[in-house]
Design an enzyme around this catalytic site. Structure first.
Site, PDB file in Angstrom:
ATOM      1  N   LYS A 222      24.954 -61.289  36.267  1.00 36.32           N
ATOM      2  CA  LYS A 222      24.839 -62.600  36.886  1.00 36.32           C
ATOM      3  C   LYS A 222      25.234 -62.505  38.357  1.00 36.32           C
ATOM      4  CE  LYS A 222      23.691 -64.960  33.172  1.00 36.32           C
ATOM      5  NZ  LYS A 222      22.480 -65.798  33.054  1.00 36.32           N
ATOM      6  N   ASP A 250      20.273 -61.850  37.608  1.00 41.97           N
ATOM      7  CA  ASP A 250      19.959 -63.228  37.244  1.00 41.97           C
ATOM      8  C   ASP A 250      20.733 -64.181  38.140  1.00 41.97           C
ATOM      9  OD1 ASP A 250      19.362 -65.628  36.055  1.00 41.97           O
ATOM     10  OD2 ASP A 250      20.090 -65.098  34.061  1.00 41.97           O
ATOM     11  N   GLU A 276      15.981 -62.660  38.138  1.00 41.05           N
ATOM     12  CA  GLU A 276      15.628 -63.768  37.236  1.00 41.05           C
ATOM     13  C   GLU A 276      16.015 -65.106  37.859  1.00 41.05           C
ATOM     14  OE1 GLU A 276      17.009 -65.200  32.765  1.00 41.05           O
ATOM     15  OE2 GLU A 276      17.055 -63.071  33.305  1.00 41.05           O
ATOM     16  N   GLU A 305      13.192 -69.530  31.183  1.00 37.38           N
ATOM     17  CA  GLU A 305      14.134 -70.130  30.242  1.00 37.38           C
ATOM     18  C   GLU A 305      14.258 -71.639  30.446  1.00 37.38           C
ATOM     19  OE1 GLU A 305      18.674 -69.845  31.124  1.00 37.38           O
ATOM     20  OE2 GLU A 305      17.810 -67.957  31.828  1.00 37.38           O
ATOM     21  N   ASP A 328      11.364 -69.445  25.706  1.00 35.78           N
ATOM     22  CA  ASP A 328      12.604 -69.926  25.107  1.00 35.78           C
ATOM     23  C   ASP A 328      12.240 -70.683  23.836  1.00 35.78           C
ATOM     24  OD1 ASP A 328      15.732 -70.702  25.998  1.00 35.78           O
ATOM     25  OD2 ASP A 328      14.762 -72.124  24.656  1.00 35.78           O
ATOM     26  N   HIS A 355      14.141 -65.246  26.815  1.00 37.80           N
ATOM     27  CA  HIS A 355      15.509 -65.691  27.013  1.00 37.80           C
ATOM     28  C   HIS A 355      16.155 -65.894  25.649  1.00 37.80           C
ATOM     29  CE1 HIS A 355      18.352 -69.246  27.467  1.00 37.80           C
ATOM     30  NE2 HIS A 355      18.923 -68.286  28.171  1.00 37.80           N
TER      31      HIS A 355
END
Length: 444
Positions: A222, A250, A276, A305, A328, A355
């Site tokens: 992240k 992400d 992402e 997602e 998703d 996701h």
């Protein structure tokens, strides 16, 4: 199929206090409490089977989705189950086209999350009645049956029903061989559990080291809150996992367009496969600009997602705005809408890398991605499914991971059924867990 009637629909606000240990934390969602609007369908059939469905949320706002589920219930309760599944695209359109509820969508937001929860329960019930795991139900359906579940409205310029039939008919070739491969080897996964944004370095090191010992080769980090911190953490993790393993980034929608491009260029030396959600999930042309700018660096863009519906996915594909498509299972309109997106991704030759994580997302999406490999894409090239090691113990049929791969579920249904005691303890705000936390807060 016996003419069973859907006699009841209940929905529960189930929340887990994951924010206390920073599980799920990212640049945009710093304190998520993984939660779900949990639906149970009852029927009058003699076998006593129930259908279980859910949609994933982050705590606050779950009550809004619960209210939307209740508003949809009048379109579900009293229906003959066989009539629903024999005209599934019609039932889907009925749920998404109510003359008044549609206004608060349409086909997006809380009302669409609620639609997903209801339809996930329908698919779970159908698979249980046929005594098959959902992925096997889908694999065994004829191309004509699968296409009859899809609402092609708004996407026929990108995918017609005839094209969908052709893709599915071609997918049946050597499908049995691919099914046996899945049963033996499973579907490749990547882990997000090691590098949530709120984790301290010591925890990152510990979790990455353990994951490598367990056989993980793909790691997501992240990023997005602070460039200097991102650089340090990416360097730390790349050194831990080595050059031969895959690194994914992400940003969870944190950046402006130019900011995303410059930020990722600063992190390019760590050789990420993708970035992402670099910007607003609704900004299709923004994603296209980022994709074009990062292409020379060999870094792709992944998103989906929080993509509202099949129409947005259509436009992402048409604009060449993504290189990895992330479905998703609980944001799109359940299996029905995900089928259309899987087929469009196949036509546009874009790999699907779903996701997952949250509450139940891993349990659900494994069925979709296994079906995609067996019956649609026929390929594992540049494909992997997200895995997060949280909250699986609350499900009756939790995921099984072996050698960093999702093993195909064997139990009938969509793997959506939660353990009764877990639901009772974590229902909000009256469950034991939340009552205890409220009491502790008062004492402080």
């Amino acid at each position: 199929m016996v003419k069973a009637k859907i006699t009841g629909l209940s929905v529960t606000d189930v929340r887990f206090p994951t924010s206390m240990e920073h599980h799920g934390s990212d640049a945009m969602h710093t304190d998520p409490d993984y939660s779900a609007a949990y639906v149970v369908l009852e029927t009058d059939s003699c076998d006593g089977l129930k259908g279980y469905g859910l949609t994933f949320t982050l705590g606050k706002g779950t009550e809004v989705v619960v209210s939307a589920v209740k508003a949809l219930s009048r379109l579900v309760v009293g229906r003959i189950f066989r009539d629903v599944v024999e005209n599934f695209s019609g039932f889907y359109r009925e749920l998404t086209s109510d003359g008044q509820l549609r206004w608060i969508g349409p086909e997006k937001g809380a009302v669409h999350l609620a639609t997903a929860a209801v339809l996930n329960a329908v698919w779970d019930l159908w698979a249980k009645k046929l005594r098959k795991p959902l992925w096997k139900l889908l694999v065994d359906m004829t191309p004509e049956q699968l296409v009859s579940c899809i609402d092609f409205r708004y996407i026929s310029d990108a995918l017609t029903d005839e094209e969908a039939l052709e893709i599915l008919r071609n997918g049946r070739q050597e499908g049995e061989i691919r099914e046996q491969y899945m049963l033996q080897n499973g579907y490749p996964a990547y882990t997000t559990s090691c590098a949530w944004l709120g984790y301290p370095d010591e925890q990152l090191e510990k979790l990455c080291t353990e994951a490598i010992k367990e056989g993980w080769t793909r790691f997501k980090v992240k990023v997005g809150a602070d460039l200097i911190d991102d650089y340090r953490r990416c360097k730390l993790i790349r050194n831990l996992i080595g050059s031969e393993r895959t690194l994914l980034l992400d940003a969870n929608q944190r950046w402006e367009i130019d900011e995303a491009i410059s930020w990722v260029k600063e992190l390019a030396e760590f050789k990420p496969l993708w970035i992402e959600e670099p910007t607003s999930p609704d900004d299709i042309l923004g994603h296209a600009a980022i994709s074009k700018a990062l292409e020379p660096l060999g870094i792709g863009v992944a998103t989906g997602e929080q993509c509202h519906n099949r129409v947005m996915f259509k436009q992402f594909l048409q604009a060449r705005a993504l290189q990895y498509l992330q479905i998703d299972s609980c944001r799109l309109g359940s299996v029905n809408e995900n089928l259309s997106v899987l087929l469009m991704a196949k036509k546009f030759n874009i790999p699907v890398c779903p996701h997952a994580g949250g509450v139940g997302l891993c349990e659900l999406v494994q069925h979709l991605i296994i079906f995609d490999y067996i019956s649609v894409s026929g390929s594992l090239e540049n494909r992997m499914c997200e895995y997060v090691d949280h909250l699986h113990e609350h499900f009756k049929y939790p995921v099984v991971i072996q050698n960093a791969a999702y093993m195909p579920p064997k139990d009938p249904g969509y793997s959506t059924e939660m353990i009764v005691e877990s639901v009772l303890q974590h229902q909000y705000p009256d469950g034991e867990v939340w009552q205890k936390l409220a009491l502790e807060k008062e004492e402080l």
